[in-house]
Design an enzyme around this catalytic site. Structure first.
Site, short mmCIF file in Angstrom:
data_model
loop_
_atom_site.label_atom_id
_atom_site.label_comp_id
_atom_site.label_asym_id
_atom_site.label_seq_id
_atom_site.Cartn_x
_atom_site.Cartn_y
_atom_site.Cartn_z
N MET A 48 10.76 -46.88 66.65
CA MET A 48 12.03 -46.27 67.01
C MET A 48 12.57 -45.52 65.81
O MET A 48 12.48 -46.00 64.69
CB MET A 48 13.05 -47.32 67.43
CG MET A 48 14.43 -46.75 67.75
SD MET A 48 15.68 -48.02 68.08
CE MET A 48 15.99 -48.58 66.40
N ASN A 49 13.17 -44.31 66.04
CA ASN A 49 13.97 -43.68 64.99
C ASN A 49 15.29 -43.17 65.58
O ASN A 49 16.02 -43.98 66.16
CB ASN A 49 13.20 -42.64 64.17
CG ASN A 49 12.60 -41.49 64.92
OD1 ASN A 49 11.64 -41.66 65.69
ND2 ASN A 49 13.08 -40.29 64.67
N ASP A 50 15.65 -41.93 65.45
CA ASP A 50 17.01 -41.45 65.67
C ASP A 50 17.67 -41.95 66.96
O ASP A 50 17.05 -41.93 68.03
CB ASP A 50 17.02 -39.92 65.77
CG ASP A 50 16.39 -39.24 64.58
OD1 ASP A 50 15.99 -39.92 63.62
OD2 ASP A 50 16.28 -37.99 64.62
N SER A 100 15.15 -35.21 69.51
CA SER A 100 16.53 -35.71 69.57
C SER A 100 17.45 -34.78 70.37
O SER A 100 17.17 -33.60 70.56
CB SER A 100 17.09 -35.88 68.16
OG SER A 100 16.45 -36.96 67.51
N ARG A 152 16.63 -27.62 66.52
CA ARG A 152 16.56 -28.88 67.25
C ARG A 152 17.85 -29.71 67.14
O ARG A 152 18.78 -29.37 66.46
CB ARG A 152 15.39 -29.71 66.72
CG ARG A 152 15.43 -30.07 65.23
CD ARG A 152 14.25 -30.97 64.89
NE ARG A 152 14.19 -31.34 63.49
CZ ARG A 152 13.48 -30.70 62.57
NH1 ARG A 152 12.78 -29.63 62.91
NH2 ARG A 152 13.47 -31.13 61.32
N ASP A 153 17.82 -30.82 67.87
CA ASP A 153 18.83 -31.89 67.82
C ASP A 153 20.18 -31.44 68.35
O ASP A 153 21.21 -31.56 67.67
CB ASP A 153 18.98 -32.44 66.39
CG ASP A 153 17.66 -32.79 65.73
OD1 ASP A 153 16.69 -33.04 66.47
OD2 ASP A 153 17.60 -32.81 64.49
N GLU A 163 19.35 -31.80 59.91
CA GLU A 163 18.99 -32.41 61.18
C GLU A 163 20.21 -33.09 61.81
O GLU A 163 21.22 -33.35 61.15
CB GLU A 163 17.89 -33.48 60.99
CG GLU A 163 16.56 -32.93 60.50
CD GLU A 163 15.49 -33.99 60.44
OE1 GLU A 163 14.36 -33.70 60.89
OE2 GLU A 163 15.75 -35.11 59.94
N TRP A 169 13.27 -41.86 55.71
CA TRP A 169 11.96 -41.24 55.88
C TRP A 169 11.04 -41.42 54.67
O TRP A 169 9.84 -41.16 54.77
CB TRP A 169 12.12 -39.76 56.23
CG TRP A 169 12.45 -39.52 57.66
CD1 TRP A 169 13.58 -38.93 58.15
CD2 TRP A 169 11.65 -39.86 58.80
NE1 TRP A 169 13.53 -38.90 59.54
CE2 TRP A 169 12.36 -39.45 59.96
CE3 TRP A 169 10.41 -40.48 58.96
CZ2 TRP A 169 11.87 -39.65 61.25
CZ3 TRP A 169 9.92 -40.68 60.25
CH2 TRP A 169 10.64 -40.27 61.37
#
Length: 487
Positions: A22-24, A81, A151-152, A203, A295
């Site tokens: 799992m991340n963001d 994301s 992105r995001d 990000e 990271w």
């Protein structure tokens, strides 16, 4: 270290997936009495891989139910994301009669056949409280011809202009777009070329208004921007913030110096955090959660079968100090319901406090300490025969710190062990420290959340000791409280 021993690193009151990576945090939205937490998830391995949206829901931000995967890769690529909103007025046309949830996310197609990677924005919607999702048939809804990193998306409804606003990470800046229906988007502005920290890709932005407490300044807007890891930047990935004004098209910061960086968290393990959408107005809070990793070493942390956890949920505020607006963070009040009192002493010497704590053995707990702001105190947590994590406050330097150099397993990356510090404004009278300790983490909130540090630790399961030290063991601690936290 055995697999069984490694499993002890799973937090007691922090969300982590049942298995794998799992991340963001993604798509956080409140709807029909539930807090939704989506997250970047690789369901087939414990390191980063093809991204899906995992999904969990909670009634109280503490106890989470993990649900089946919400979104998976398709012909447009992986699911990176993004955010989710309630379409109360059916601006999309996806709903009939009742409001529903819309997810706005990045499709990421890997580079192939001498073509670069492509990132674009897409939609999905749910008519059953987020249990099942339908991807919009005309995805993607927003492309860019030149940005490699695009992105995001974080999306919100801007009431004055009666439009949706998207803030999007675009390499080393953020771009803002507007839309009447979440499907057609028009560029509005760009921010960040000459301000903030740039030693890493930008990000996971977020943009939201907050009332400034204790002042006549009214409302300010807060822009969060996470900064990806750069080999030249020893601290790894972190999150910066800006305060300013937003008119529906442009964000104008209060501070424009490139040299002045404001970090959301002075620890090393609070990244890519964003806030919940659609919190009821009567609640009045801005709730936030972050990915508790970095990271630099995220793929290497010593867990087995699963990897990645979230911070505790936090209430974000703004405070005016010396005519400048500063962000504060406090643990979400819902955590109070899970306290089990173990120690409660007032006006106790440091020596007596150490004696009171001597026989206490805990792995998951909260410590609340109040002391004279001119004094100094070290608090040792997750203490074992050869390891400890030290949380300290130095009154003469107005500094709070976490030292994890002897915290347990630290050799999986050279940048993991270290001492991390945060300056806090000079305090008058007393200083409060709230310290949250779990199986693999320490979170410190000092001075009412004016300084915050979040660090991972990997102690042995048997390292459950707790003590305090002061240069003068006769120093008075105004209040010492310890609560076990169990869910």
């Amino acid at each position: 270290m055995s697999t069984i021993e490694k499993q002890h690193h799973r937090g007691t009151y922090h969300f982590s997936p049942k298995e794998n990576w799992m991340n963001d945090p993604n798509g956080m939205v409140y709807f029909q009495g539930e807090y939704h937490l989506f997250f970047q998830h690789h369901p087939y391995g414990a390191t980063w891989g093809p991204m899906h949206w995992g999904h969990a829901v909670s009634k109280d931000l503490v106890v989470w139910e993990e649900l089946p995967i919400a979104l998976g890769p398709d012909e447009h690529g992986m699911i990176f994301s993004g955010s989710a909103v309630v379409d109360w007025n059916n601006t999309t046309g996806f709903f009939d009669g009742e409001p529903g949830l819309v997810a706005i996310f990045t499709h990421h197609a890997e580079a192939a056949d001498n073509k670069p990677a492509v990132q674009c924005q897409s939609l999905a919607y749910s008519r059953d409280n987020g249990r099942t999702w339908v991807k919009y048939e005309h995805n993607p809804v927003l492309r860019h011809e030149s940005y490699v990193d695009f992105r995001d998306p974080k999306v919100f409804w801007h009431e004055p202009s009666q439009l949706w606003v998207m803030v999007l990470a675009c390499g080393q800046t953020v771009c803002l777009y507007r839309s009447p229906d979440l499907k057609s988007w028009t560029f509005a502005s760009e921010f960040g070329k000459d301000v903030g920290f740039h030693n890493g890709v930008w990000e996971c932005p977020d943009l939201f208004p907050l009332q400034v407490d204790g002042s006549d300044s009214g409302t300010k807007w807060v822009l969060l921007v996470s900064i990806g890891d750069d080999p030249a930047f020893a601290e790894g990935s972190r999150t910066q913030y800006f305060t300013g004004d937003f008119d529906g098209e442009r964000f104008k910061p209060d501070r424009v110096s490139r040299e002045t960086i404001r970090w959301l968290d002075s620890g090393r393990d609070n990244y890519a955090g964003v806030s919940w959408s659609d919190i009821p107005a009567e609640d009045g809070r801005r709730l936030f959660i972050g990915w508790m990793s970095n990271w630099k070493y995220a793929n290497l942390t010593p867990t087995a079968g699963w990897r990645g956890a979230m911070t505790i949920p936090r209430e974000i505020g703004l405070q005016l100090r010396n005519n400048e607006t500063w962000l504060t963070q406090q643990p979400a009040r819902e955590l109070l319901a899970y306290r089990r009192p173990r120690i409660n002493n007032s006006r106790i010497t440091a020596k007596a406090a150490a004696a009171v704590l001597e026989d206490l053995q805990l792995s998951n707990y909260e410590i609340r300490v109040v002391l004279d702001a001119a004094n100094s105190l070290d608090i040792h947590v997750r203490v074992g025969s050869k390891e400890k994590t030290v949380i300290g406050y130095n009154g003469s330097a107005s500094e709070v710190f976490i030292d994890r150099t002897q915290s347990g397993v630290t050799d999986f990356h050279p940048d993991f062990p270290g001492r991390h510090t945060a300056m806090i404004p000079e305090q008058e009278g007393t200083l409060e420290l709230r310290i949250f300790v779990d199986q693999a983490s320490v979170e410190v909130f000092a001075g009412g959340g004016q300084a915050v540090l979040t660090d991972l630790i990997y102690p042995a399961p048997a390292s459950t000791g707790l003590t305090v030290f002061a240069a003068d063991d006769r120093m008075i601690i105004d209040s010492l409280e310890v609560y076990e936290l169990s869910v």
